[in-house]
Design an enzyme around this catalytic site. Structure first.
Site, mmCIF file in Angstrom:
data_model
loop_
_atom_site.group_PDB
_atom_site.id
_atom_site.type_symbol
_atom_site.label_atom_id
_atom_site.label_comp_id
_atom_site.label_asym_id
_atom_site.label_seq_id
_atom_site.Cartn_x
_atom_site.Cartn_y
_atom_site.Cartn_z
ATOM 1 N N LYS B 77 -1.014 33.796 29.240
ATOM 2 C CA LYS B 77 -0.653 32.642 30.069
ATOM 3 C C LYS B 77 -0.425 33.102 31.506
ATOM 4 O O LYS B 77 0.179 34.160 31.727
ATOM 5 C CB LYS B 77 0.629 31.996 29.509
ATOM 6 N N SER B 157 3.266 23.216 28.046
ATOM 7 C CA SER B 157 2.582 23.732 29.207
ATOM 8 C C SER B 157 1.581 24.841 28.872
ATOM 9 O O SER B 157 0.683 25.101 29.670
ATOM 10 C CB SER B 157 3.605 24.283 30.198
ATOM 11 N N SER B 181 6.777 24.244 24.991
ATOM 12 C CA SER B 181 5.513 24.596 25.639
ATOM 13 C C SER B 181 4.602 25.522 24.842
ATOM 14 O O SER B 181 3.456 25.735 25.226
ATOM 15 C CB SER B 181 5.775 25.223 27.008
#
Lengths: 476, 491
Positions: B77, B157, B181
Site C-alpha cells: 500500500k 482505503s 480499511s
C-alpha cells in the site's frame, strides 16, 4: 511597591535539559553546530516518524522536581499543542498540559532583610521548536532545526514575587539549583534558560490586576528592566483612566520598552489533546526514590553548612554557594585554611579578576590549588598580603605557580631581624628631621618610616618585625 | 498452474525449482501491465523487483535464503514509506515524495526476502471506503455485477491492495486499517484481510492517519497466507512507543483449525433489517457451519455498537487534523508559492489535499477546539472506553465474535453516495474493532445473487490472533470458497 501600587509577578522558566540527545529522538544537542546538522527524521517530522521518550531527560526532570521540593507525579501525559509555524515541523509541540511530570513545589529566595518562599505550580517536559532566521535573505526566512525537539523543562511559579529584585533572585535561585543538579547548564546567553514574566499591578485590598506576559527574557538585567518598565506602563495606564489589556508583550533590549506582540483575542487555540503516539509516562516509586537518594547537596544546605563549618557570614555564604563551581572552588581552598582569608581572596581578588576578564570560575587562570599555595605563603608569613597581591596578578597573567614566582623574583619575605634592622637604620639615618617631628608628638609618621623601609626592601620586609623594630628605635 | 498463486504455492514452486523468482516476478509484472485498467498500482517497481528477484534466485542457488518465502512478490500500500521509492499516500501533497528510510513493516518483508512489485493505490491518506479519494483516480474492483459492465468500487482505503490480490496482480499485499480499511475492501473483493491487535505491528514509517487506531496488516488469498505475512511483519519495535512488548507467536506453525468446544458470539446489535438478505443468509450459514464443526454459537450483546461510528468520526479526524499538520510545504512535498507564510500554507494545503481529507481536517480541528473539546473529543474517548468494555465483557463468555464484514457488497463507482455520512456507514461493522484495539479478520464466505463476494468478520480479544486465524481457517476449509473474478481486463 511603587507609591501605593503592588507589583505581582509570576515567572515561567524554560530550562533546556542537559542531555546529549533530544527529548524524543537521538539527535545530538550541541550548541553552535552548523545549521540543520543535528536533525533526525523525527525532528524534521518526516511522514511516518514516531517519537520515543528519552529516559535520561525524564530522569533529569524528576531530579529537578526534587530540587525544587516538588511532588513527582507517578503518571504524567504528553499532549500535543497544535499550531502552525515554519520552525515547528510537526505542526504541534509535544508538551504536557493537564498532567505534568512534576507538581507543586517551592524554593526560598533571599530578600533585602529576609528569606521568602516562592511557590512553584508545576514543572513539565516539552520539546523546543527550531529557529527562524529572518536576516539571511531579503525575501526568505531560513529555518534551522538543530533546536527542534530539544528537551525543555517549563517551570511555572505562583504569582508570589513583588519586586524586580525578587523576580531576579527567584530566577537566579532556580538556575543555581538546576546547575547544582546538573540538569540544565543555565547558560542564558545561549538560550539554555529563558524566562517569560507575568506582571500585573494592584492596590492593597483590591483584586489582582490584569496581567501581561513578557516573553523570552534571557538575562537578569532584562528581567529586571522589563518588569520595571512594564509595571510603570500599567500604572500609568490605570492612573490615566485606561485599562490594561491582557496580552503577550516583547521586551526591546535597545529601547528598554515592552511592546505588544499579540492580544488575548489573537491568542492561539492550541487544541491540546493527549499525543496518541506516546503512552502515559508511568514512573515507579522505587525509581523515584533511587533518584532522591542520589541528589547532591543543594545551595540552601550548602550555605547552612558553610555558615556553620567556616563561620561565613550569611551574605558571604550566599555569594559563595550561589554558583556550584564557585562553592566547589571555595571549599577546595578553605580546607585546612583560615576561612576569613579564603573568603577575602576568593570573593575579593579572584572575583574582580574574573569579572574583569568576563570569564567563569571554571576558566580561572588561578586554580584552587594555586590559590591555596598563595594563601599558605601569607599564613606562614613568607610573603605579605601586599606582596601576595602582586604575585596574584602575576599568576593571573602567566598562569605560573606562586612558589615559582616567589623563587624566581626572590620575593620571599625578609623576617631576619638583623637584616631588617640594617634597613631601618639606613632609613632613620637619612631622615633626622622626621625623627624630630615624631619625637615631638607627630606619631603618625610611623607609617612614613614603614613605607620607606618597605620601599627599600622591595616590599619584602616582614611588616610585624619591621613595626616592632621601628617602634623600639623611635620610642627610645 | 501459475494463476492466483498463494504465498504457500509460490514458495513451493520456487522450492521445487519449477519456477525461479525472476520468472515469478516477470509473470506478475505482466499481470500488472495487463491489469492497468484496474488502476491498482500508483507506482510499479519494474526494475528493482526483477533485480531483487535475481538476487533471491542467487540466494537460493547458494543456499542462503532469508526465509521460506524468499523470492515471493507482493504489493505494498502506498502508505508505507519505502526507501528510494515514491511514497505518496495517494495525495497530491506527497506526489513527489521519496523517503530516505524504510518502514519497519516493509523492512521486515525485505529481510524475509519478499519482493516488492510496487506501491498500491489507496484512498488519500487512507481516508475513504471506496478508493475514490485517491489523487491517482479510483481503483476498479476486479469483480463485476452479473450481466453488467459497470465498474465497481473495491472498497477502501486499501482498495488497491485488495483489488490487486483479487485480480492476481500480486500474490499478497500489505494494507493498513484504521476503521476497516483492510477488512472492508477484502470483503468487497473476495479476499482475506486481517487487522492485527493495536500494537502487534509497528507503525514506524507508515504515513499516519489516526495514530491510536492505525494498524498494518495483510490482504491475501488464504488464511494461511495471512498467518505467514503476520509472522513476518509483527513484533515489538522500539521505534514505536505504542508497539507491544508481548512476544510474537508463530502463527503459521501453530495453526490449528479445530473449533470443537469453541464459543462464538453473535452480537444482536449487528443484526438489522437493512442488511441484504444474502448477507444475513451467509451469516446464518456460517453459524451453522461452525456449530456442525463443534463450536457453540452464543447470542451476545455489545450495547454501545451504535455509538461506534460517531465516536470513530470524532477521534479519527481529531488525530488526523494534527497528524496532517506536518504537510505544510516547508520541508518536503508540494509547495505553492504564497505572499507570506500563511498564504503559502493556505495555497499549499488547499491545492495539496483532496475534499475528503480537508473535510476530516476541519472536523478534527473543530472537535478539538476549546469550548468543543469536552462535548466531542472527551466524550468520544469516554464512549470508546465503553465500547472496549463491551468487548471485554463479551470475551468473558466467548472465544470469538462473528459478524458480517460490511453492510453491503461492492457497489457501482457511479452509485457512490454523494453524502459523505452515507459513505461512512460502510465501516459500521469494522470500526468498533479498531476502537477496541482488538484483531479482526474478513474472510470470503459466498457470493450474493449479483455474483459479488460476501465477507464475514471474525473478532477475538487482544493479541489472540492465533485463535482468530484458527477459526478463520476452519471456516475457510469448510466452505472451500474458490470463486475468482473473470479477468475482463485482459482483452
Amino acid at each position: 511597591m511603587i507609591n501605593d501600587w503592588n507589583l505581582v509577578i509570576g515567572i515561567e522558566i524554560h530550562a533546556q535539559v542537559k542531555s546529549n540527545s533530544k527529548l524524543f529522538s537521538s539527535s545530538p544537542t550541541d550548541f553552535g553546530s552548523s545549521p540543520n546538522s543535528q536533525v533526525s527524521l523525527i525532528d524534521a517530522a518526516m511522514p511516518g516518524m514516531l517519537p520515543v521518550i528519552n529516559s535520561y531527560c525524564v530522569e533529569q526532570a524528576v531530579r529537578s522536581g526534587i530540587g525544587i521540593n516538588a511532588k513527582i507525579n507517578e503518571k504524567s501525559i504528553f499532549d500535543r499543542k497544535n499550531y502552525f509555524y515554519q520552525d515547528l515541523p510537526q505542526g504541534y509541540q509535544i508538551s504536557q498540559y493537564k498532567d505534568p511530570i512534576v507538581g507543586e513545589g517551592y524554593i526560598d529566595i533571599e530578600t533585602e532583610n529576609n528569606q521568602k518562599r516562592i511557590g512553584i505550580e508545576r514543572l513539565h517536559l516539552e520539546q523546543d521548536a527550531g529557529k527562524s532566521l529572518h536576516d539571511q535573505d531579503p525575501k526568505y526566512t531560513f529555518v534551522d532545526l538543530n533546536r527542534s525537539g530539544i528537551a525543555l523543562m517549563e517551570i511555572v511559579s505562583k504569582p508570589d514575587m513583588n519586586s524586580p529584585k525578587e523576580a531576579v533572585n527567584y530566577v537566579r535561585k532556580v538556575r543555581s539549583i538546576l546547575r547544582y543538579l546538573d540538569t540544565c547548564d543555565g547558560n542564558m546567553e545561549q538560550g539554555s534558560l529563558r524566562a517569560d514574566v507575568n506582571v500585573s499591578v494592584n492596590k492593597d485590598g483590591e483584586a489582582l490586576g490584569t496581567r501581561c506576559e513578557i516573553k523570552n527574557l534571557n538575562s537578569f538585567k532584562h528581567i529586571s528592566s522589563a518588569i520595571v518598565y512594564e509595571s510603570k506602563r500599567q500604572i500609568k495606564l490605570i492612573d490615566s483612566g485606561k485599562r490594561v489589556d491582557q496580552e503577550t508583550r516583547l521586551y526591546d533590549i535597545n529601547s528598554g520598552e515592552t511592546r505588544s506582540m499579540r492580544s488575548k483575542e489573537d491568542a492561539h487555540d492550541y487544541r491540546y489533546f493527549p499525543d496518541p503516539d506516546l503512552l502515559p509516562l508511568v514512573l515507579e516509586k522505587e525509581w523515584i526514590e533511587n533518584i532522591k537518594k542520589n541528589i547532591p547537596e543543594l545551595p540552601d544546605e550548602k550555605k547552612a553548612r558553610f555558615v556553620k563549618e567556616y563561620s561565613l557570614s550569611n551574605y558571604d555564604a550566599e555569594v559563595v554557594v550561589s554558583d556550584k563551581a564557585t562553592s566547589e572552588y571555595y571549599e577546595a581552598v578553605v580546607k585546612g585554611r583560615a576561612p576569613k582569608l579564603v573568603t577575602t581572596w576568593v570573593t575579593g581578588e579572584l572575583f574582580s579578576v574574573l569579572n574583569k576578564k568576563n570569564i567563569s570560575i571554571q576558566d580561572s587562570p588561578v586554580s584552587a590549588d594555586m590559590m591555596g599555595e598563595l594563601l599558605d605563603n601569607i599564613e606562614s608569613g613568607k610573603i605579605s598580603n601586599r606582596l601576595a597581591k602582586d604575585i596574584f596578578e602575576d599568576m593571573c597573567e602567566t598562569g605560573k605557580n606562586p612558589n615559582l614566582i616567589i623563587e624566581e623574583k626572590g620575593l620571599s619575605q625578609i623576617s631576619d631581624e638583623g637584616e631588617i634592622e640594617k634597613l631601618v637604620d639606613e632609613v632613620l639615618n637619612s631622615n633626622p628631621e622626621n625623627i624630630e617631628k615624631y619625637k615631638n608628638g607627630k606619631t603618625k609618621l610611623l607609617g612614613f618610616f614603614v613605607g620607606e623601609v618597605m620601599k627599600l626592601s622591595k616590599g619584602k620586609a616582614n611588616p610585624g618585625t619591621l613595626n616592632k623594630l621601628l617602634k623600639k628605635k623611635l620610642d627610645n | 498452474m501459475t494463476e492466483n498463486l498463494t504465498i504457500k504455492q509460490a514458495s513451493d514452486l520456487l522450492k521445487n525449482k519449477e519456477l525461479s523468482s525472476k520468472e515469478l516476478t516477470e509473470l506478475y509484472l505482466k499481470n500488472i501491465t495487463e491489469g492497468k485498467e484496474l488502476n491498482c498500482y500508483n507506482y510499479v517497481l519494474e526494475e528493482s523487483s526483477l533485480s531483487e528477484a535475481v538476487k533471491s534466485d542467487e540466494r537460493r542457488a547458494s543456499n542462503s535464503l532469508k526465509s521460506d518465502f524468499d523470492g515471493v512478490p507482493i504489493g505494498i500500500k502506498d502508505l508505507f514509506c519505502t526507501k528510494g521509492t515514491l511514497t505518496t499516500a495517494s495525495s497530491k501533497i506527497l506526489s513527489d515524495f521519496i523517503p530516505t528510510y524504510e518502514s519497519t513493516v516493509t523492512q521486515k518483508c525485505k529481510d524475509s526476502g519478499l519482493i516488492s512489485l510496487g506501491k498500491l493505490n489507496c484512498d488519500e491518506f487512507a481516508m475513504g471506503s471506496t478508493n475514490k479519494t485517491s489523487y491517482f483516480g479510483p481503483v476498479k474492483n476486479p469483480w463485476k455485477l452479473k450481466d453488467s459492465k459497470a465498474d465497481l468500487v473495491p472498497g477502501g482505503s486499501s482498495g488497491g491492495s485488495a483489488a490487486a490480490v483479487a485480480g492476481d496482480l500480486c500474490i499478497a499485499s500489505l494494507g493498513t486499517d484504521t476503521g476497516g480499511s483492510i477488512r472492508q475492501p477484502a470483503s468487497f473483493t473476495g479476499t482475506v484481510g486481517l487487522k492485527p491487535s493495536y500494537g502487534r505491528v509497528s507503525r514506524w514509517g507508515i504515513v499516519a492517519f489516526a495514530s491510536s487506531l492505525d494498524q498494518a496488516g495483510p490482504i491475501t488469498k488464504t488464511v494461511d497466507d495471512a498467518a505467514i505475512l503476520l509472522d513476518i511483519i509483527s513484533g515489538h519495535d522500539n521505534k514505536d512507543s505504542t508497539s507491544s512488548i508481548k512476544e510474537k507467536e508463530n502463527y503459521s506453525q501453530n495453526m490449528n483449525s479445530n473449533v470443537k468446544g469453541m464459543k462464538v458470539g453473535v452480537p444482536k446489535e449487528f443484526m438489522s433489517d437493512d442488511l441484504p438478505k444474502s448477507t444475513l443468509k451467509a451469516w446464518d450459514a456460517c453459524k451453522d457451519l461452525l456449530k456442525s464443526n463443534g463450536a457453540e454459537i452464543i447470542n451476545i450483546s455489545l450495547p454501545h455498537t451504535m455509538s461506534a461510528l460517531p465516536t470513530y468520526y470524532i477521534i479519527a479526524p481529531a488525530e488526523a487534523s494534527s497528524n496532517l499538520a506536518r504537510y505544510d510545504g516547508v520541508r518536503y512535498g508540494l509547495r505553492e508559492q504564497g505572499e507570506n507564510l500563511i498564504d503559502m500554507y493556505e495555497k499549499t494545503r488547499s491545492e495539496g489535499f483532496g475534499d475528503e481529507v480537508k473535510r476530516r481536517i476541519l472536523i478534527g480541528t473543530y472537535v478539538l477546539s476549546s469550548g468543543y473539546y469536552d462535548a466531542y473529543y472527551l466524550k468520544a474517548q469516554k464512549v470508546r472506553s465503553l465500547i472496549k468494555d463491551d468487548f471485554n465483557k463479551a470475551f468473558n463468555d466467548v472465544d470469538a465474535i462473528l459478524t458480517p464484514s460490511t453492510p453491503s457488497t461492492a457497489f457501482e463507482i457511479a452509485n457512490e453516495p454523494n453524502d459523505p455520512v452515507q459513505n461512512y456507514f460502510n465501516d459500521i461493522f469494522t470500526v468498533p474493532v479498531n476502537l477496541a484495539g482488538i484483531p479482526g479478520i474478513s474472510i470470503p464466505f459466498s457470493n450474493d445473487e449479483k455474483n459479488l463476494p460476501i465477507g464475514l468478520q471474525l473478532i477475538t480479544n487482544s493479541f489472540e490472533e492465533q485463535k482468530l486465524l484458527n477459526i478463520a481457517k476452519n471456516i475457510e476449509e469448510t466452505v472451500q470458497y474458490k470463486a475468482t473474478p473473470e479477468k475482463w481486463w485482459i482483452t
